[in-house]
Design a protein around this motif. Structure first.
Motif, short mmCIF file in Angstrom:
data_model
loop_
_atom_site.label_atom_id
_atom_site.label_comp_id
_atom_site.label_asym_id
_atom_site.label_seq_id
_atom_site.Cartn_x
_atom_site.Cartn_y
_atom_site.Cartn_z
N ALA A 179 0.84 -1.20 0.00
CA ALA A 179 0.00 0.00 0.00
C ALA A 179 0.87 1.25 0.00
CB ALA A 179 -0.92 0.00 1.22
N GLY A 180 0.55 2.18 -0.89
CA GLY A 180 1.28 3.43 -0.97
C GLY A 180 2.51 3.37 -1.84
N SER A 181 2.89 2.20 -2.32
CA SER A 181 4.08 2.06 -3.14
C SER A 181 3.69 2.00 -4.62
CB SER A 181 4.86 0.81 -2.73
OG SER A 181 5.34 0.92 -1.40
N SER A 182 4.57 1.44 -5.44
CA SER A 182 4.26 1.36 -6.86
C SER A 182 4.99 0.17 -7.47
CB SER A 182 4.70 2.64 -7.59
OG SER A 182 6.09 2.63 -7.84
N ALA A 183 4.74 -0.06 -8.75
CA ALA A 183 5.36 -1.18 -9.45
C ALA A 183 6.87 -1.09 -9.44
CB ALA A 183 4.85 -1.23 -10.90
N LEU A 184 7.42 0.12 -9.37
CA LEU A 184 8.87 0.29 -9.42
C LEU A 184 9.54 -0.12 -8.11
CD1 LEU A 184 9.13 3.62 -11.44
CD2 LEU A 184 9.56 1.28 -12.23
N SER A 185 8.76 -0.49 -7.10
CA SER A 185 9.36 -1.03 -5.88
C SER A 185 10.16 -2.29 -6.17
CB SER A 185 8.26 -1.37 -4.86
OG SER A 185 7.53 -0.22 -4.51
N PHE A 186 9.82 -2.98 -7.26
CA PHE A 186 10.48 -4.25 -7.59
C PHE A 186 11.51 -4.10 -8.71
CE2 PHE A 186 6.67 -5.71 -5.43
CZ PHE A 186 7.14 -6.77 -4.69
N ALA A 187 11.85 -2.88 -9.09
CA ALA A 187 12.78 -2.67 -10.20
C ALA A 187 14.14 -3.30 -9.91
CB ALA A 187 12.93 -1.18 -10.49
N ALA B 68 14.42 -15.34 -17.25
CA ALA B 68 13.18 -14.93 -16.57
C ALA B 68 12.69 -13.58 -17.07
CB ALA B 68 13.41 -14.88 -15.06
N GLY B 69 11.38 -13.40 -16.94
CA GLY B 69 10.76 -12.12 -17.23
C GLY B 69 10.20 -11.52 -15.95
N ILE B 70 9.95 -10.21 -15.98
CA ILE B 70 9.41 -9.49 -14.83
C ILE B 70 8.20 -8.69 -15.28
CG2 ILE B 70 9.88 -7.95 -12.90
CD1 ILE B 70 11.73 -10.33 -12.89
N LEU B 71 7.08 -8.87 -14.62
CA LEU B 71 5.88 -8.07 -14.87
C LEU B 71 5.47 -7.42 -13.55
CD1 LEU B 71 3.46 -7.15 -16.62
CD2 LEU B 71 2.29 -9.27 -15.93
N SER B 72 5.49 -6.09 -13.52
CA SER B 72 5.20 -5.38 -12.27
C SER B 72 4.06 -4.40 -12.50
CB SER B 72 6.45 -4.64 -11.79
OG SER B 72 6.37 -4.30 -10.43
N LEU B 73 3.03 -4.49 -11.67
CA LEU B 73 1.78 -3.73 -11.84
C LEU B 73 1.68 -2.59 -10.84
CD1 LEU B 73 -1.28 -3.38 -12.76
CD2 LEU B 73 -1.80 -5.06 -10.98
N ASP B 74 1.22 -1.43 -11.33
CA ASP B 74 0.76 -0.36 -10.45
C ASP B 74 -0.69 -0.68 -10.05
OD1 ASP B 74 2.98 1.36 -10.40
OD2 ASP B 74 2.39 2.35 -12.27
N ALA B 75 -0.92 -0.89 -8.76
CA ALA B 75 -2.29 -1.17 -8.32
C ALA B 75 -3.17 0.05 -8.55
CB ALA B 75 -2.29 -1.55 -6.84
N ARG B 76 -4.48 -0.18 -8.61
CA ARG B 76 -5.39 0.96 -8.77
C ARG B 76 -5.21 1.92 -7.59
NH1 ARG B 76 -11.28 -0.41 -9.28
NH2 ARG B 76 -10.53 -2.05 -10.69
N GLY B 77 -5.26 3.20 -7.89
CA GLY B 77 -5.02 4.22 -6.87
C GLY B 77 -3.54 4.46 -6.61
N HIS B 78 -2.67 3.80 -7.36
CA HIS B 78 -1.23 3.91 -7.17
C HIS B 78 -0.55 4.10 -8.53
CE1 HIS B 78 -2.63 1.78 -3.61
NE2 HIS B 78 -1.51 2.07 -2.99
N GLY B 79 0.65 4.71 -8.50
CA GLY B 79 1.43 4.84 -9.72
C GLY B 79 0.64 5.48 -10.85
N LEU B 80 0.75 4.91 -12.03
CA LEU B 80 0.13 5.48 -13.23
C LEU B 80 -1.10 4.71 -13.70
CD1 LEU B 80 3.34 6.44 -15.26
CD2 LEU B 80 1.96 7.86 -13.73
N THR B 81 -1.56 3.75 -12.91
CA THR B 81 -2.84 3.10 -13.22
C THR B 81 -3.97 4.09 -12.97
OG1 THR B 81 -2.13 0.83 -12.82
CG2 THR B 81 -4.45 1.31 -12.45
N THR B 82 -4.90 4.20 -13.90
CA THR B 82 -5.96 5.21 -13.81
C THR B 82 -7.33 4.57 -13.94
OG1 THR B 82 -5.80 5.65 -16.20
CG2 THR B 82 -4.49 7.03 -14.72
#
Length: 401
Positions: free
Chosen positions: A169-177, A190-204
């Motif tokens: 909560a309060g963080s963003s997908a880039l926490s896992f960069a 391996a691949g990496i898929l990191s999501l901005d949760a709704r209400g966070h980052g650039l998810t709108t």
């Protein structure tokens, strides 16, 4: 001039004079006396200088003595260093040059996401209500067992797994960069898929309701993560979804556990395992009691983006300064570039600390209990392999238990 510098200058001058003492005889064409070989020695007691020793110093000194709040004066700068050693310079080195490895404020400059991911995607949900924002580095694709022209000694490959991450909560997908980068160092396929949760980052949210808080219920967030996986596979034209490993931090740990528990993913998707970081049901529920106190004591804003990065490192909210430099920019928003001012600030008044938190954590309080209640039971009830880390303990589970 310090005593140490005086000693060095005096020794240098003495050596020069000794050399020139034989010059007249050479100029007159007489036989010169042999000049004894001399080597300029540093003053007694001065240890050999090793720049690696300087680089081993903590970037920010003793973090345990650094206040947990930002300072408005220069004394809070991460570049402040209590003392630096004076060294005898080698030829070509300026006498008063700053030793390499001592950090300056520029070391807190933001790092772009492109350093860690190959692309970002904006994925419109099928019902058109939300646009998910994700960062992606694709895994290696599988190779067929037979080809028209197989390479000598080539073996078929199932391709690399896809690590799917969900932040707290309060963080963003880039926490896992940074973590994603370390995973790929050890497992390049391996691949990496990191999501901005709704209400966070650039998810709108396409049509947000001004009178209702963003729905951050566990069921909604886990469905969002499932949707993001499926939409990413479609956008990338993958014939099949790669084998998945789910990784979640804090709230994200509850989300990935819920995604595996329901289950929400299609049966054809292979879930290799999942990991929850820094979250245990009992400890998480206990911590919620002091959450509002914590939120009331952290800064409400920052003068600059760099100050926000510095606060996260100095307060040890983020202990890895490189991770802070890449992830903190997504947590803050410059209110001077928006059309509306903060509610408590008149539009005509200059904002003293324009960089505000992107996510209002206080408004998420109605969902806090629901995130963590029942987490342990769900986590233990999965058939896939699970790894939990919280309270300094690692617990792994496998099989159907």
């Amino acid at each position: 001039m310090s005593e140490l510098q005086k000693k060095w200058a005096k020794a240098r001058l003495s050596n020069t004079m000794q050399a020139h003492a034989y010059a007249p005889s050479q100029a007159m064409g007489t036989t010169a006396m042999p000049i004894p070989a001399t080597t300029l020695q540093p003053p007694v007691g001065l240890p050999d200088f090793n720049e690696l020793d300087e680089e081993d110093e903590d970037q920010f000194g003793s973090l345990s003595s650094i206040p947990n709040h930002p300072q408005d004066d220069d004394s809070s700068s991460a570049s402040s260093v209590s003392s630096t050693g004076t060294v005898i310079p080698s030829p070509g080195r300026a006498l008063f040059a700053r030793p390499q490895g001592v950090p300056t404020r520029s070391s807190l400059d933001p790092i772009p996401w492109t350093t860690y991911f190959e692309r970002e995607l904006s994925l419109l949900s099928t019902d058109g209500t939300i646009t998910y924002h994700v960062y992606l580095t694709s895994p290696d694709p599988p190779t067929p067992s037979t080809t028209n022209n197989p390479a000598p000694g080539a073996k078929p490959s199932t391709g690399g797994p896809l690590f799917v991450t969900h932040h707290g909560a309060g963080s963003s997908a880039l926490s896992f960069a940074v973590l994603g980068s370390e995973i790929r160092k050890r497992l390049p396929s391996a691949g990496i898929l990191s999501l901005d949760a709704r209400g966070h980052g650039l998810t709108t949210i396409t049509t947000p309701s001004p009178n209702e808080p963003t729905n951050l219920s566990l069921g909604t967030l886990s469905q969002d993560l499932c949707n993001a996986i499926l939409l990413t596979a479609k956008a990338m034209s993958w014939p099949d979804i790669p084998p998945l490993i789910l990784v979640g931090h804090s709230l994200g740990g509850a989300v990935v556990t819920e995604l595996a528990y329901q289950p929400l993913l299609p049966p054809s998707v292979s879930l290799l395992g999942y990991a929850v970081l820094d979250v245990v049901e009992g400890s998480a529920l206990d911590a919620l009691q002091s959450m509002q106190t914590y939120l009331s004591t952290r800064p409400q804003g920052f003068h600059s983006l760099k100050e926000g990065i510095e606060w996260h490192v100095r307060s040890r909210t983020i202990r890895n300064s490189v991770s802070a430099r890449v992830s903190v920019p997504a947590l803050l928003v410059d209110t001077t570039t928006t059309t509306t001012q903060p509610q408590q600030q008149p539009p005509s008044t200059k904002v003293s600390k324009p960089w505000k938190w992107r996510t209002d954590l206080s408004s998420t309080q109605p969902f806090w209990q629901g995130w963590f209640v029942g987490l342990s039971k769900k986590f233990l009830g999965q058939g896939a392999t699970g790894l939990g880390k919280g309270g300094g303990e690692d617990v792994a589970f496998g099989g159907d238990g």
